[in-house]
Design a protein around this motif. Structure first.
Motif, short mmCIF file in Angstrom:
data_model
loop_
_atom_site.label_atom_id
_atom_site.label_comp_id
_atom_site.label_asym_id
_atom_site.label_seq_id
_atom_site.Cartn_x
_atom_site.Cartn_y
_atom_site.Cartn_z
N LEU A 1 -6.30 -3.15 -3.92
CA LEU A 1 -5.12 -3.83 -3.39
C LEU A 1 -4.88 -3.51 -1.92
O LEU A 1 -4.00 -4.11 -1.29
CB LEU A 1 -3.89 -3.44 -4.20
CG LEU A 1 -3.89 -3.89 -5.67
CD1 LEU A 1 -2.66 -3.33 -6.38
CD2 LEU A 1 -3.92 -5.40 -5.77
N GLY A 2 -5.65 -2.58 -1.38
CA GLY A 2 -5.49 -2.22 0.03
C GLY A 2 -4.32 -1.28 0.28
O GLY A 2 -3.71 -1.32 1.35
N ILE A 3 -4.02 -0.41 -0.69
CA ILE A 3 -2.88 0.51 -0.59
C ILE A 3 -3.38 1.92 -0.35
O ILE A 3 -4.30 2.41 -1.03
CB ILE A 3 -2.02 0.46 -1.88
CG1 ILE A 3 -1.51 -0.95 -2.11
CG2 ILE A 3 -0.87 1.45 -1.78
CD1 ILE A 3 -0.69 -1.50 -0.99
N ASN A 4 -2.80 2.58 0.62
CA ASN A 4 -3.06 3.99 0.88
C ASN A 4 -2.20 4.82 -0.06
O ASN A 4 -0.96 4.76 0.01
CB ASN A 4 -2.75 4.32 2.33
CG ASN A 4 -3.13 5.75 2.69
OD1 ASN A 4 -3.38 6.59 1.82
ND2 ASN A 4 -3.17 6.03 3.99
N ARG A 5 -2.84 5.55 -0.97
CA ARG A 5 -2.07 6.29 -1.98
C ARG A 5 -1.21 7.39 -1.38
O ARG A 5 -0.26 7.85 -2.00
CB ARG A 5 -2.99 6.86 -3.04
CG ARG A 5 -4.02 7.86 -2.55
CD ARG A 5 -4.83 8.40 -3.72
NE ARG A 5 -5.83 9.36 -3.32
CZ ARG A 5 -7.07 9.05 -3.03
NH1 ARG A 5 -7.46 7.78 -3.07
NH2 ARG A 5 -7.94 9.98 -2.68
N ASN A 6 -1.54 7.82 -0.17
CA ASN A 6 -0.72 8.84 0.49
C ASN A 6 0.49 8.24 1.20
O ASN A 6 1.47 8.94 1.48
CB ASN A 6 -1.56 9.63 1.48
CG ASN A 6 -2.68 10.40 0.80
OD1 ASN A 6 -2.50 10.94 -0.29
ND2 ASN A 6 -3.86 10.43 1.43
N HIS A 7 0.40 6.94 1.52
CA HIS A 7 1.51 6.24 2.19
C HIS A 7 1.68 4.88 1.53
O HIS A 7 1.34 3.85 2.10
CB HIS A 7 1.23 6.09 3.69
CG HIS A 7 0.99 7.38 4.39
ND1 HIS A 7 2.00 8.24 4.74
CD2 HIS A 7 -0.18 7.99 4.79
CE1 HIS A 7 1.50 9.30 5.36
NE2 HIS A 7 0.17 9.17 5.40
N PRO A 8 2.23 4.84 0.32
CA PRO A 8 2.35 3.58 -0.40
C PRO A 8 3.38 2.65 0.23
O PRO A 8 4.34 3.08 0.86
CB PRO A 8 2.80 4.02 -1.79
CG PRO A 8 3.50 5.32 -1.56
CD PRO A 8 2.79 5.98 -0.43
N SER A 9 3.13 1.34 0.07
CA SER A 9 4.04 0.34 0.58
C SER A 9 3.93 -0.90 -0.30
O SER A 9 2.87 -1.18 -0.88
CB SER A 9 3.71 -0.03 2.03
OG SER A 9 4.46 -1.13 2.47
N SER A 10 5.01 -1.66 -0.38
CA SER A 10 5.00 -2.89 -1.17
C SER A 10 4.36 -4.06 -0.44
O SER A 10 4.18 -5.13 -1.00
CB SER A 10 6.43 -3.27 -1.58
OG SER A 10 7.21 -3.53 -0.42
N ILE A 11 4.02 -3.86 0.83
CA ILE A 11 3.40 -4.91 1.65
C ILE A 11 1.89 -4.70 1.65
O ILE A 11 1.39 -3.61 1.98
CB ILE A 11 3.94 -4.89 3.08
CG1 ILE A 11 5.46 -5.05 3.09
CG2 ILE A 11 3.28 -6.00 3.90
CD1 ILE A 11 5.94 -6.35 2.50
N VAL A 12 1.18 -5.75 1.30
CA VAL A 12 -0.29 -5.70 1.26
C VAL A 12 -0.84 -6.52 2.43
O VAL A 12 -0.46 -7.69 2.62
CB VAL A 12 -0.82 -6.26 -0.06
CG1 VAL A 12 -2.35 -6.27 -0.06
CG2 VAL A 12 -0.28 -5.46 -1.23
N ASN A 13 -1.72 -5.93 3.21
CA ASN A 13 -2.39 -6.62 4.32
C ASN A 13 -3.67 -7.30 3.83
O ASN A 13 -4.46 -6.70 3.09
CB ASN A 13 -2.71 -5.65 5.44
CG ASN A 13 -1.47 -5.09 6.11
OD1 ASN A 13 -0.44 -5.76 6.17
ND2 ASN A 13 -1.55 -3.87 6.59
#
Length: 380
Positions: free
Chosen positions: A180-192
């Motif tokens: 999904l393109g998510i950094n598990r150390n800095h999660p965010s609901s916005i996907v690039n």
């Protein structure tokens, strides 16, 4: 006296007849003989002349050449170089950084999607971390107890299996975040969403605030990017001409938009299915488009050299008459007649000669100067 007058009158009459007869053949005031009379029969193109020797004849030479086939086609993208841009995270588009017809680079940010999938995936990841931590502690404790003989081997193996399952779940949740393109150390609901290749955006299916992803009503393909450094020319070739071409054959591509510019291509496919109405097959020609001249949808002309050699006639260029956007030659049609014959010309050859594709055969005689005969005929 009367007989003498009659003789004198007879002599005068004879002299007058002689002068009248001489006046029909030669005009002293003109100082030259009359021009040759030419009569053209407009129904069949036959010209009658009084002195055919004024128009020398020449025999058409023979040339063995590969027949050329010219077909029209259009520029299309290479389907193997078309890549859809898909957001694996479903949600709402909150930002679009690219538009239709834009040139983009690989890795360039195209759009951003706000997705609840991120929340679910990150929740699954946190649970997997906790489960793996607990399973690892239980496994370490079981090993220690087994070493002191406090538990059986079966309990140790069960703890080891639980630890392995917990690690597998943790790895799967981490891979889901990466997908999904998510950094598990800095999660965010916005996907690039980034460009997978460099090229031109040839299709756009999303707008701001639209749905994106594969689980909602929106189109799964946000964009389509095509690498146009190489393109396809799709041509229609008639059934009767298919025997003249083969795979790997070279083709010369002429551009309607750029007269005089010719590109080289190669036949990469000959369609196995004919159009039932037109009786044509699709022929695909691969062309390099490094210069960017070819644009999708352009009309082009592809010239293909036939595999079979044809015998063509060759005559001097002066023997050809260009009239009414067509080419003609004059051939002997009788003792004092010439006939105008239409010909299909080919390439211009060295020595001011012209290749004739059809209309006359090698060895056939034609008037060496067609313009001279035509000009004389028009002057009459």
């Amino acid at each position: 006296m009367m007989s003498h007058s009659i003789v004198r009158s007879g002599c005068c009459f004879a002299v007058c007849l002689s002068l009248v007869a001489c006046g029909k053949k030669f005009a002293p005031a003109d100082g030259a003989p009359p021009q040759e009379q030419i009569i053209e029969n407009s129904n069949n193109g036959v010209i009658n002349v009084d002195n055919p020797k004024q128009y020398p004849l020449i025999a058409a030479e023979q040339m063995d050449a590969q027949d050329k086939l010219s077909v029209t086609g259009t520029v299309n993208p290479d389907v193997s170089r078309e890549v859809p841009v898909i957001s694996l995270a479903s949600g709402r588009v909150v930002d679009i950084r690219a538009r239709l017809d834009d040139n983009v680079k690989k890795g360039e940010l195209l759009l951003r999607v706000q997705s609840p999938d991120v929340t679910n995936a990150y929740d699954t990841y946190l649970k997997a971390v906790n489960d793996e931590l607990l399973a690892n502690k239980a496994y370490v404790r079981a090993k220690d107890l087994y070493a002191h003989g406090a538990v059986s081997l079966g309990i140790l193996e069960q703890a080891e299996d639980t630890e392995s399952d917990a690690k597998a779940d943790l790895n799967a949740s981490e891979e889901q975040l990466e997908t999904l393109g998510i950094n598990r150390n800095h999660p965010s609901s916005i996907v690039n969403v980034y460009a997978p290749i460099s090229g031109v955006i040839i299709a756009q299916n999303v707008t701001n605030a639209a749905a994106a992803g594969v689980t909602y009503a929106g189109s799964p393909n946000a964009f389509t990017i095509a690498d146009l450094s190489a393109v396809w020319i799709l041509c229609d070739v008639y059934e009767n001409d298919l025997s003249k071409i083969q795979l790997g054959q070279t083709a010369q591509i002429g551009l309607s938009a750029y007269p005089g510019r010719v590109l080289a291509g190669r036949i990469s496919d000959i369609g196995p299915v004919l159009d039932p109405i037109l009786r044509t097959a699709k022929v695909r020609i691969e062309v390099s488009n490094a210069g960017g001249l070819l644009r999708l949808g352009m009309f082009v002309t592809a010239t293909l050299e036939s595999r079979k050699k044809q015998v063509h006639a060759v005559i001097p260029a002066a023997a050809i008459l260009h009239l009414h956007d067509r080419e003609w030659v004059f051939t002997p049609a009788g003792e004092k007649q010439f006939k105008r014959v239409e010909v299909n010309v080919g390439d211009t050859l060295p020595g001011e000669k012209q290749e004739i594709l059809s209309g006359i055969e090698p060895g056939q005689k034609v008037v060496a100067s067609a313009l001279q005969l035509e000009a004389t005929a028009e002057a009459q």
